[in-house]
Design an enzyme around this catalytic site. Structure first.
Site, short mmCIF file in Angstrom:
data_model
loop_
_atom_site.label_atom_id
_atom_site.label_comp_id
_atom_site.label_asym_id
_atom_site.label_seq_id
_atom_site.Cartn_x
_atom_site.Cartn_y
_atom_site.Cartn_z
N GLU A 99 -7.22 -6.75 -11.29
CA GLU A 99 -7.07 -6.94 -10.09
C GLU A 99 -8.90 -7.00 -10.11
OE1 GLU A 99 -5.89 -3.65 -8.33
OE2 GLU A 99 -3.34 -3.85 -8.66
N GLU A 131 -13.64 -1.66 3.43
CA GLU A 131 -12.21 -2.43 3.11
C GLU A 131 -12.28 -4.33 3.91
OE1 GLU A 131 -8.87 -3.66 2.10
OE2 GLU A 131 -9.36 -1.64 0.61
N TYR A 189 0.76 -1.15 0.34
CA TYR A 189 -0.13 -0.21 -0.30
C TYR A 189 0.95 1.18 0.28
CZ TYR A 189 -4.58 -2.31 1.10
OH TYR A 189 -5.21 -3.68 1.34
N GLU A 249 -10.84 1.76 -7.05
CA GLU A 249 -9.04 1.63 -7.59
C GLU A 249 -9.04 0.40 -7.89
OE1 GLU A 249 -4.48 3.32 -5.90
OE2 GLU A 249 -6.59 3.78 -4.47
N LYS A 283 -2.04 10.17 -9.64
CA LYS A 283 -3.21 9.42 -9.51
C LYS A 283 -3.89 10.60 -8.74
CE LYS A 283 -3.12 5.33 -8.25
NZ LYS A 283 -2.58 4.37 -7.36
#
Length: 286
Positions: free
Chosen positions: A214, A161, A93, A205, A102
């Protein structure tokens, strides 16, 4: 910077090469080299020039911070991450979060969405609900709140999350910033979470390096139910491109595995020493 292969020289040549290196440095207006060549095998006739070039490169400024960050990843084979299957480590991370460009783009996009969705005359009374799905350690939460401040709009954020280790970082960020009244932390998978309200703006993201490695389509397909019918998704679409390249360094790296499997494995690479055959062509859009 690799030296050319040296011939087998006489021992006396080492002293000559050291003197030549110092002479080359002085002739170029630089300092004498801070080392001497003691290995006779290093006394190739071009060695002093190579040494001095390396010395100069060590002295120059590091350049653009983004280039410094990417330098260690140039022409290096990396296996794509699978964050849906595996919980990422904090170090991973941290590497992501160094991509300033970004997150600046995400912040600008959220600001534009807020200005488009809430007119100025309703800014003081309207609270926009924004959900960050796959929040990681919270950089998109921070960017979204910064965007709301710039736009002068009220914002309520849900940070969704599933990684327990990342949740700890988000909680620490909320405590440090005093955002308890703005940010709600949801420690669940975005595909199964049942919220009490729907989002005006959905931020994600999950694109990976090729748009879908992903599992962005699979995750976001399950998260679309979180968005209001007239809601805004950031990003709202993405397109992957394909182009042929030649790169001897990476070819040799894959060839070193001595099997076909690695030639058919998709890798993440920051290309540096390569030649692009033709312009990139659109492959697919989502």
């Amino acid at each position: 910077c690799q030296p050319p292969p040296p011939p087998t020289p006489a021992p006396a040549a080492a002293a000559d090469s050291a003197a030549a290196a110092e002479a080359a440095a002085a002739a170029a207006g630089g300092d004498a080299l801070p080392f001497t060549i003691t290995d006779p095998g290093e006394s190739h006739v071009l060695r002093p020039y190579w040494e001095y070039l390396c010395y100069l490169f060590r002295r120059i400024d590091g350049g653009v911070p983004q280039d410094q960050l990417e330098a260690s990843y140039r022409d290096y084979l990396q296996t794509p991450l699978q964050p849906l299957q595996d919980n990422l480590e904090s170090q991973t991370y941290e590497t992501f979060e160094k991509d300033v460009t970004k997150y600046n783009c995400y912040q600008a996009a959220v600001k534009a969405a807020l200005l488009d969705r809430v007119p100025q005359d309703k800014a003081a009374d309207t609270v926009t609900t924004l959900m960050v799905v796959g929040a990681g350690r919270g950089p998109l939460v921070r960017a979204s709140i910064a965007a709301a401040k710039e736009a002068g709009r009220q914002l309520r954020v849900y940070a969704v999350e599933k990684n327990p280790a990342a949740i700890v970082h988000i909680q620490a960020m909320v405590n440090a910033e005093g955002w308890h009244d703005k940010v709600t932390i949801v420690a669940q998978d975005m595909r199964t979470w049942e919220p009490s309200e729907k989002a005006d703006i959905l931020v994600s993201e999950l694109l990976g390096s090729f748009g879908d490695n992903e599992l962005s389509p699979e995750c976001l397909d399950g998260a679309q139910r979180l968005l209001k019918p007239d809601g805004i998704s950031i990003p709202c679409s993405y397109t992957s491109y394909l182009a042929p390249i030649t790169t001897s360094k990476l070819h040799d790296a894959v060839k070193g595995y001595k099997d076909l499997e690695h030639f058919e494995t998709p890798y993440v690479v920051k290309f540096h020493r390569c030649a692009i055959g033709t312009s990139a062509e659109e492959l697919f859009s989502v």
